[in-house]
Design an enzyme around this catalytic site. Structure first.
Site, PDB file in Angstrom:
ATOM      1  N   CYS A   1       0.976  -0.879   0.185  1.00  0.00           N
ATOM      2  CA  CYS A   1       0.187   0.087   0.308  1.00  0.00           C
ATOM      3  C   CYS A   1       0.699   1.181  -0.007  1.00  0.00           C
ATOM      4  O   CYS A   1       2.274   1.159  -0.051  1.00  0.00           O
ATOM      5  CB  CYS A   1      -0.721  -0.073   1.597  1.00  0.00           C
TER       6      CYS A   1
ATOM      7  N   ARG B   1       2.431   1.067  -5.975  1.00  0.00           N
ATOM      8  CA  ARG B   1       2.744   0.415  -5.094  1.00  0.00           C
ATOM      9  C   ARG B   1       1.138  -0.176  -3.992  1.00  0.00           C
ATOM     10  O   ARG B   1       0.786  -1.552  -3.496  1.00  0.00           O
ATOM     11  CB  ARG B   1       2.850   1.352  -3.550  1.00  0.00           C
TER      12      ARG B   1
ATOM     13  N   TRP C   1      -3.191  -2.228  -1.397  1.00  0.00           N
ATOM     14  CA  TRP C   1      -3.210  -3.536  -2.081  1.00  0.00           C
ATOM     15  C   TRP C   1      -3.292  -4.474  -0.622  1.00  0.00           C
ATOM     16  O   TRP C   1      -3.128  -4.804   0.550  1.00  0.00           O
ATOM     17  CB  TRP C   1      -1.650  -4.086  -2.085  1.00  0.00           C
TER      18      TRP C   1
ATOM     19  N   ASN D   1      -0.222   1.194   5.830  1.00  0.00           N
ATOM     20  CA  ASN D   1       0.359   0.244   5.263  1.00  0.00           C
ATOM     21  C   ASN D   1       1.543  -0.962   6.073  1.00  0.00           C
ATOM     22  O   ASN D   1       2.501  -0.956   6.550  1.00  0.00           O
ATOM     23  CB  ASN D   1       1.715   1.108   3.929  1.00  0.00           C
ATOM     24  N   GLY D   2       1.004  -2.111   5.677  1.00  0.00           N
ATOM     25  CA  GLY D   2       1.835  -3.306   6.023  1.00  0.00           C
ATOM     26  C   GLY D   2       0.694  -4.585   7.001  1.00  0.00           C
ATOM     27  O   GLY D   2      -0.115  -4.928   6.356  1.00  0.00           O
TER      28      GLY D   2
ATOM     29  N   GLU E   1      13.528 -15.718 -15.862  1.00  0.00           N
ATOM     30  CA  GLU E   1      13.001 -14.027 -15.944  1.00  0.00           C
ATOM     31  C   GLU E   1      12.001 -13.646 -17.255  1.00  0.00           C
ATOM     32  O   GLU E   1      11.021 -13.122 -16.783  1.00  0.00           O
ATOM     33  CB  GLU E   1      13.757 -12.841 -15.581  1.00  0.00           C
TER      34      GLU E   1
ATOM     35  N   LYS F   1       8.562 -12.235 -16.622  1.00  0.00           N
ATOM     36  CA  LYS F   1       7.507 -10.491 -16.977  1.00  0.00           C
ATOM     37  C   LYS F   1       6.484 -10.699 -18.074  1.00  0.00           C
ATOM     38  O   LYS F   1       5.411  -9.966 -18.248  1.00  0.00           O
ATOM     39  CB  LYS F   1       8.953 -10.487 -17.948  1.00  0.00           C
TER      40      LYS F   1
ATOM     41  N   GLU G   1       3.471 -11.905 -15.207  1.00  0.00           N
ATOM     42  CA  GLU G   1       2.937 -11.152 -14.684  1.00  0.00           C
ATOM     43  C   GLU G   1       2.221 -10.051 -15.532  1.00  0.00           C
ATOM     44  O   GLU G   1       1.049  -9.575 -14.876  1.00  0.00           O
ATOM     45  CB  GLU G   1       4.121  -9.969 -13.867  1.00  0.00           C
TER      46      GLU G   1
ATOM     47  N   HIS H   1      12.705 -34.794 -19.081  1.00  0.00           N
ATOM     48  CA  HIS H   1      11.574 -35.317 -17.607  1.00  0.00           C
ATOM     49  C   HIS H   1      10.807 -35.304 -17.360  1.00  0.00           C
ATOM     50  O   HIS H   1      10.608 -35.537 -15.698  1.00  0.00           O
ATOM     51  CB  HIS H   1      12.916 -35.166 -16.454  1.00  0.00           C
TER      52      HIS H   1
ATOM     53  N   LYS I   1       4.337  -2.941  -6.550  1.00  0.00           N
ATOM     54  CA  LYS I   1       5.802  -2.647  -6.638  1.00  0.00           C
ATOM     55  C   LYS I   1       6.472  -2.664  -5.529  1.00  0.00           C
ATOM     56  O   LYS I   1       7.255  -3.993  -6.136  1.00  0.00           O
ATOM     57  CB  LYS I   1       5.759  -1.136  -6.930  1.00  0.00           C
TER      58      LYS I   1
HETATM   59  C1  F6R Z   1       8.938  -8.394 -10.842  1.00  0.00           C
HETATM   60  C2  F6R Z   1       9.044  -8.449  -9.575  1.00  0.00           C
HETATM   61  C3  F6R Z   1       9.454  -8.872  -8.422  1.00  0.00           C
HETATM   62  C4  F6R Z   1      10.580  -8.407  -7.655  1.00  0.00           C
HETATM   63  C5  F6R Z   1      10.022  -9.247  -6.441  1.00  0.00           C
HETATM   64  C6  F6R Z   1      11.471  -8.230  -5.416  1.00  0.00           C
HETATM   65  O1  F6R Z   1       8.369  -8.082 -12.248  1.00  0.00           O
HETATM   66  O2  F6R Z   1       9.389  -7.134 -10.075  1.00  0.00           O
HETATM   67  O3  F6R Z   1       9.500 -10.283  -8.727  1.00  0.00           O
HETATM   68  O4  F6R Z   1      11.554  -8.293  -7.800  1.00  0.00           O
HETATM   69  O5  F6R Z   1       9.428  -8.403  -5.449  1.00  0.00           O
HETATM   70  O6  F6R Z   1      11.403  -7.545  -4.835  1.00  0.00           O
HETATM   71  P1  F6R Z   1      12.763  -5.961  -4.731  1.00  0.00           P
HETATM   72  O7  F6R Z   1      13.463  -6.399  -5.770  1.00  0.00           O
HETATM   73  O8  F6R Z   1      11.535  -4.843  -4.171  1.00  0.00           O
HETATM   74  O9  F6R Z   1      12.890  -6.405  -2.602  1.00  0.00           O
END
Ligand code: F6R
Length: 609
Positions: free
Chosen positions: A2, A27, A74, A100-101, A482, A486, A489, A505, A604
Site C-alpha cells: 500500500c 504500490r 493492496w 501499510n503492512g 525472468e 515478465k 505478470e 524428465h 511494486k
Molecule cells: C517482477 C518483480 C518482482 C520483484 C520482487 C522483489 O517484475 O518486480 O518479482 O523483483 O517482488 O522486489 P524487490 O527487488 O523490491 O525486493
C-alpha cells in the site's frame, strides 16, 4: 504494497494528498481513500478501484482543509471494497488511520476490543483495529493514545493518523514498513515512498523502525519507542522528479526498458577509475575479510532472485567461491547454514521487501557479513546492511522490474570481479576482458532496442497463445525464468520456464501442436545442445521463437522466428538477452489490452510476508 501520504500546511491538503497518491499508485491500486480535517470535523472518502474512482466520487464536493492523509491499497485482510478501503476510523469518528503492512495479532486485538469495549467493526481489515484501538486509548491526549496503541500491536506497519480534535497535528509511526517525512516551508509531509512528495520537497527524514513522528505545519519531532526525542540527519534527494514521469512513453515499463543502457552505464562507470579498476564506494570489506569468506549466500525474491541465479554463476567463476542462492521466503524458515565466514548478499530493488529484510536479519543474527544490492537509496535493506552496493537505475515505477534487474546483474559481475581480484584468484587479463566487455553492454542493448518494431510484430503474431514456455541452458535458463515471469505478470498468459535439459524428465508431456516455446540459445558454448532441445519440442508440434547471437544463424533451420542479439562474450549474454524478452512481454501484454504498469493482484513493493 500500500501507499500512504499525508500533508499538513497552508495549502488545500486534499489536492496535495490525491496528487501524491497518484504517484504512489504503483504500490497498490485496488482501492483508495482520503481523510481530511475540515472546519466541520473529519471527512472520509474512499472507493474501491483506482484513484480515478475516488476522484470521480469527490468531484464537485468542496473538500477543504489543511491536514489530510490518503491511502492506495493492496488488499491483505479483506477483499477490495469500499468498506475495506482506508482510511479507517474509530467509533467516535474522530480518529482516522491509514496503514501499510500487516498487524499480526489483529484477531486477538479485535476480540479484546469487542469483548471488553463493545466495539463494532465495519470492515474486515486489520487497520480498523488500529483506529479503534487508538480511539479506546484517546482521552484528550492524541500522542499518548497512539503510543499506547502501538505498544499493543505486533507485525509491520507504516501509519498515518489524524484526530479531529487536533487539526494542527499529524502522527506517523513506523515498524518494518517504509516511511519517510518530507520537510517543506510552512508545511510537512509523510509518505511511504519518496516519489509521492518529490514535487514539493527534497529534504527528507528517513524514519527508523519503532519510531513515532509528530508533525505540525512548522515542526517535526521524532520519538523512539521509549518516547524519547531523537535527532535525525536530513537526507537530500538528488534525483530528478522528472525521472518518475513517463516522458512521452505509453508506459513506465517501456520507458524503463529504454533506460537500461543509461542505468548500466551509471552503475559501471561510477565505480571505475580511469585505469579500469573497480572502486567500490560504500563497501568497506577488507582484502582479509574477503579471503576469509568460505561461502556466499545470495537471497532475494522474484526478479531480484533471478539476478541472484546469474550472480551465482558469475561470482563462483570470477571469485572462485561457492555460492548458494535462495528465495528469501524459504531461506528465513530453513535454518540455513550461515556463519561469520559467510558473505550474505541481499538483492532488492525497493529495499523494502519484507521477506528479504527478514532473511537479512536472520543471516545477521547468525553472524554473516551483510552486503546488499539495492536501488532505493536509504531503504530498509540498505540501512540494515554492513555494506551497500547501490544500483544506479533511477526510480523504477512499473511493477514489472526491468532496469533494476539489469543493473543488479551488473553488480553481480562487479562484485565477482572485485572479489576475484582481492583474493588474487583472477588473472589480470581475464579481469580486463570482462571490464572491456561490460563497457560495451550499453551500446549492445541500444542495438537490441532498435529491433523494437520487429519484436512488436512477433507479439502481434503470438499474443493469443494460451501457453508459452521458455527454455534455456546454463545462464540462459535463469534468463528464461525472468523472461517467463515478465510475460506472465503483465500479460496473464500461463507461462512456464525450465532448464532445457530438464524438459525430457517430465515437462515435455505438456508440449503439443501450437505450444509456443521461446528458446534462448544465446551462449555459443551451449548452442549445439540447445539446438537438440529445440528439435525435441519441435518434433512434438511446438512453434519456436528462438533467441541467439547474430553469428548463430543455424538456429533458423529449427526456429519459426529468431531474435538476434549482438556478438558478445558468452559470460555476459544475460545482460543483453533479457532485453528482447522484456520488449516481447510488453508488446504481448499491450496487444491483449492489459494494464501494463499496474498488473492485477500485484504491487511494486511487497512489504508483507
Ligand atoms: C517482477 C518483480 C518482482 C520483484 C520482487 C522483489 O517484475 O518486480 O518479482 O523483483 O517482488 O522486489 P524487490 O527487488 O523490491 O525486493
Amino acid at each position: 504494497m500500500c501507499g500512504i501520504v499525508g500533508y499538513i500546511g497552508d495549502e488545500n491538503a486534499s489536492d496535495i494528498v490525491i496528487d501524491g497518491l497518484k504517484r504512489l499508485e504503483y504500490r497498490g491500486y485496488d482501492s483508495a481513500g482520503i481523510a481530511l480535517c475540515t472546519k466541520d470535523g473529519m471527512m472520509v472518502r474512499k472507493k474501491k478501484g483506482r484513484i480515478k474512482n475516488l476522484e470521480d466520487m469527490i468531484a464537485g464536493e468542496n473538500l477543504y482543509g489543511h491536514l489530510a492523509i490518503g491511502h492506495t491499497r493492496w488488499a491483505t485482510h479483506g477483499a477490495p471494497s469500499d468498506a475495506n478501503a482506508h482510511p479507517h476510523c474509530d467509533r467516535s469518528g474522530k480518529i482516522a488511520v491509514v496503514h501499510n503492512g500487516i498487524v499480526e495479532n489483529f484477531m486477538q486485538l479485535k476480540e479484546w476490543l469487542i469483548s471488553e469495549h463493545g466495539v463494532e467493526f465495519h470492515s474486515e481489515t486489520d487497520t480498523e483495529v488500529i483506529a479503534q484501538l487508538i480511539g479506546i486509548f484517546y482521552h484528550g491526549d492524541f500522542e499518548d493514545a497512539v503510543f499506547q496503541a502501538v505498544e499493543k500491536m505486533q507485525g509491520a506497519y507504516g501509519l498515518g493518523v489524524i484526530c479531529a480534535d487536533e487539526p494542527g497535528k499529524l502522527i506517523a509511526v513506523r515498524k518494518d514498513s517504509p516511511l519517510i517525512v518530507g520537510l517543506g516551508e510552512g508545511c510537512n509531509f509523510i509518505a511511504s515512498d519518496i516519489p509521492a512528495i518529490l514535487k514539493h520537497v527534497r529534504k527528507i527524514y528517513l524514519i527508523e523502525n519503532n519510531e513515532t513522528v509528530v508533525l505540525t505545519a512548522s515542526s517535526v519531532k521524532i520519538y523512539n519507542a521509549e518516547r524519547r526525542e531523537v535527532h535525525r540527519e536530513v537526507f537530500n534527494v538528488t534525483w530528478d522528479a522528472d525521472a518518475a514521469e513517463k516522458e512521452g512513453y505509453d508506459h513506465f515499463m517501456l520507458k524503463e526498458i529504454h533506460e537500461q543502457p543509461k542505468g548500466i552505464r551509471n552503475t559501471i562507470t561510477r565505480r571505475m577509475d580511469e585505469e579500469g579498476n573497480i572502486v567500490l564506494d560504500g563497501i568497506r570489506m577488507t582484502k582479509e575479510e574477503i579471503e576469509n569468506f568460505n561461502k556466499v549466500y545470495i537471497v532475494a525474491c522474484g526478479t531480484a532472485y533471478h539476478a541472484g541465479l546469474i550472480g551465482k554463476t558469475v561470482i563462483e567463476k570470477l571469485a572462485g567461491i561457492s555460492v548458494e542462492v535462495d528465495v528469501a521466503s524459504e531461506f528465513r524458515y530453513r535454518d540455513p547454514f550461515v556463519d561469520e565466514n559467510t558473505l550474505f548478499i541481499a538483492i532488492s530493488q525497493s529495499g523494502e521487501t519484507l521477506d528479504t529484510l527478514a532473511a537479512l536479519r536472520e543471516a545477521k543474527r547468525k553472524g554473516a557479513r551483510i552486503l546488499s544490492v539495492v536501488n532505493v537509496v536509504g531503504s530498509s535493506v540498505a540501512r540494515e546492511s554492513d555494506d551497500v552496493f547501490y544500483t544506479w537505475a533511477g526510480p523504477e515505477i512499473a511493477v514489472a522490474s526491468t532496469k533494476a534487474y539489469t543493473t543488479q546483474l551488473v553488480c553481480m559481475y562487479l562484485i565477482g570481479l572485485y572479489m576475484g581480484r582481492a583474493k588474487g584468484s583472477l588473472e589480470d587479463s581475464v579481469y580486463r576482458t570482462y571490464i572491456e566487455e561490460l563497457l560495451t553492454v550499453p551500446e549492445k542493448i541500444e542495438e537490441v532496442l532498435k529491433q523494437e518494431r520487429q519484436i512488436a510484430d512477433l507479439a502481434k503474431k503470438y499474443y493469443k497463445r494460451d501457453n508459452i514456455f521458455f527454455i534455456g541452458r546454463g545462464m540462459d535458463a535463469a534468463v528464461s525464468y525472468e523472461g517467463s515471469l515478465k510475460l506472465k505478470e503483465i500479460s496473464y498468459i500461463n507461462s512456464f520456464a525450465i532448464a532445457a535439459g530438464e524438459l525430457k524428465h517430465g515437462t515435455i508431456a505438456l508440449i503439443e501442436d501450437g505450444t509456443l516455446v521461446v528458446s534462448i540459445a544465446a551462449q555459443d558454448r551451449l548452442f549445439e545442445k540447445m539446438l537438440s532441445n529445440i528439435q525435441e519440442v519441435k518434433a512434438r508440434g511446438a512453434d519456436i521463437l528462438a533467441l541467439a547471437k547474430e553469428s548463430n544463424t543455424a538456429v533458423e533451420r529449427q526456429a519459426d522466428d529468431v531474435i538476434y542479439i549482438p556478438e558478445c562474450m558468452d559470460e555476459i549474454t544475460p545482460l543483453i538477452s533479457i532485453v528482447p524478452l522484456q520488449i516481447l512481454a510488453y508488446y504481448i501484454a499491450k496487444q491483449r489490452g492489459c494494464d501494463i504498469d499496474k498488473p492485477k493482484n500485484l504491487a511494486k513493493s511487497v512489504t508483507v510476508e
